[in-house]
Design an enzyme around this catalytic site. Structure first.
Site, PDB file in Angstrom:
ATOM      1  N   ARG A  17       0.837  -1.206   0.000  1.00 24.99           N
ATOM      2  CA  ARG A  17       0.000   0.000   0.000  1.00 24.99           C
ATOM      3  C   ARG A  17       0.878   1.265   0.000  1.00 24.99           C
ATOM      4  NH1 ARG A  17      -0.847   4.622   2.652  1.00 24.99           N
ATOM      5  NH2 ARG A  17      -0.419   3.566   4.609  1.00 24.99           N
ATOM      6  N   ASP A  18       1.549   1.530   1.097  1.00 25.46           N
ATOM      7  CA  ASP A  18       2.280   2.796   1.231  1.00 25.46           C
ATOM      8  C   ASP A  18       3.444   2.877   0.239  1.00 25.46           C
ATOM      9  OD1 ASP A  18       2.618   5.273   2.318  1.00 25.46           O
ATOM     10  OD2 ASP A  18       3.311   4.602   4.277  1.00 25.46           O
ATOM     11  N   HIS A 209       4.620   4.171  12.829  1.00 26.54           N
ATOM     12  CA  HIS A 209       4.802   4.158  11.368  1.00 26.54           C
ATOM     13  C   HIS A 209       5.787   5.271  11.009  1.00 26.54           C
ATOM     14  CE1 HIS A 209       2.974   3.903   7.167  1.00 26.54           C
ATOM     15  NE2 HIS A 209       3.423   5.136   7.122  1.00 26.54           N
ATOM     16  N   HIS A 211       8.630   7.062   8.384  1.00 30.27           N
ATOM     17  CA  HIS A 211       9.260   7.208   7.067  1.00 30.27           C
ATOM     18  C   HIS A 211      10.724   7.581   7.292  1.00 30.27           C
ATOM     19  CE1 HIS A 211       5.922   6.982   4.062  1.00 30.27           C
ATOM     20  NE2 HIS A 211       5.254   6.944   5.203  1.00 30.27           N
ATOM     21  N   CYS A 242       5.575  10.252  -0.154  1.00 28.42           N
ATOM     22  CA  CYS A 242       4.303  10.875   0.184  1.00 28.42           C
ATOM     23  C   CYS A 242       4.146  12.074  -0.747  1.00 28.42           C
ATOM     24  CB  CYS A 242       4.281  11.315   1.646  1.00 28.42           C
ATOM     25  SG  CYS A 242       2.760  12.168   2.092  1.00 28.42           S
ATOM     26  N   ASN A 251       8.973   4.154   3.848  1.00 32.70           N
ATOM     27  CA  ASN A 251       9.061   3.712   5.242  1.00 32.70           C
ATOM     28  C   ASN A 251      10.424   3.097   5.499  1.00 32.70           C
ATOM     29  OD1 ASN A 251       6.038   3.123   4.298  1.00 32.70           O
ATOM     30  ND2 ASN A 251       6.077   3.709   6.423  1.00 32.70           N
TER      31      ASN A 251
HETATM   32 ZN    ZN Z   1       3.244   6.262   5.348  1.00 34.84          ZN
END
Ligand code: ZN
Length: 318
Positions: A17-18, A209, A211, A242, A251
């Site tokens: 996802r990210d 979470h 980054h 992002c 991440n």
């Molecule tokens: Zn993220």
């Protein structure tokens, strides 16, 4: 004095996802399934498969429903997805996704500018999602992005973060992730924030979470561990970014985090060699260099696997 560390941690692989939502190349259902099925086999306990959001906003995630339907599910593994509203819950229910995650930015300025609401007011509006999820038997969690700083307001007062935690608890969400999408967190800040959150809200099921935008991702994970947090997101090969944050990186790389845990004797339940094979495959598929130390250097242990005991490599170490 020994360092305070948990005996074991739980890792959520958010790469599908990210990570992939920021890649130019579109990943087909078959490619995503190959990676996610390999993760289930490697021992990952939680996998963020994708998101149920508008395909116009995030085209990379348009096939999330199909990916869920195609997965070879390993019993005990949690396959989750990010949603933006109640429509996301409907899509999750239709394709057998068992846990959804909502998100709000901790920045009051950001929220007021975009939504004309404070973050806590935004969270209060999630009540409909919670009711729908409960009716469908789907777990629901929440995340707070920019919890450690944002491009709109360098410092986020800890009281603002507490207001959001309380708003989540008020709508019945007790699993909460503190997220540093802007890559501004630093270890002493993380330690202080985590200690305070644990003290004030011991009932919350916490996640972190980070980054790695400014190279502090793994140091922040360690600071979180020392504060007693045991659940962390990470992304295969360190892919991601992002779109709203200048210069944002992905991440913390999954394999870098697993390697640190292996070296320190913190259990993860995940096979590092298998995780590295998945990350190598990801790097091959994205077709560019990624932000992973382990993919460049290999594990420390591998240095000694290649040679008979006692034999020193014929090279100069500088
Ligand atoms: Zn993220």
């Amino acid at each position: 004095m020994t360092m305070q560390l948990p005996e074991k941690i739980r890792l959520c692989e958010v790469g599908p996802r990210d990570g992939l939502q920021n890649e130019r190349r579109f990943f087909s259902t078959a490619e995503k399934r190959e990676l996610i099925d390999a993760m289930g086999e490697a021992g990952f306990p939680v996998i963020e498969v994708g998101s149920f959001v508008s395909p116009k906003a995030v085209p990379q995630m348009a096939n999330t429903d199909e990916v869920f339907q195609s997965l070879k599910r390993v019993p005990g593994v949690e396959y989750r997805a990010l949603i933006a509203n109640a429509k996301g819950v409907d899509r999750a229910a239709a394709c057998g996704c068992s846990k959804v995650k909502l998100n709000v930015s901790a920045s009051v300025a950001h929220n007021l500018a975009n939504l004309n609401r404070t973050p806590a007011e935004t969270v209060a509006g999630f009540a409909e999602c919670v009711a729908k999820a409960e009716a469908a038997g789907i777990g629901i969690s929440g995340s707070i992005s920019m919890a450690f700083g944002s491009p709109w307001d360098r410092e986020i007062p800890i009281q603002d973060v507490k207001d959001i935690v309380e708003a989540y608890l008020a709508v019945g969400i007790g699993e909460i992730s503190l997220s540093d999408a802007s890559g501004m967190a630093y270890p002493t800040q993380v330690y202080d924030m985590c200690c305070e959150m644990k003290r004030c809200y011991p009932q919350v099921n916490w996640w972190l979470h980070f980054h790695n935008t400014r190279g502090l991702g793994i140091a922040n994970v360690l600071a979180g561990m020392q504060a007693g947090f045991t659940q962390f997101d990470a992304s295969f090969a360190g892919v991601g970014g992002c779109p709203f944050v200048p210069g944002a990186a992905g991440n913390v790389a999954t394999e870098d985090l697993l390697h640190m845990c292996d070296e320190m004797g913190v259990a993860t339940g995940i096979d590092l060699d298998k995780a590295m094979a998945i990350s190598r495959r990801v790097a091959e598929l994205v077709g560019h260099n990624t932000d992973s130390y382990l993919l460049r250097a290999g594990t420390s242990k591998a240095l000694f696997r290649e040679l008979p005991k006692g034999q020193i490599k014929n090279q100069t170490l500088k």
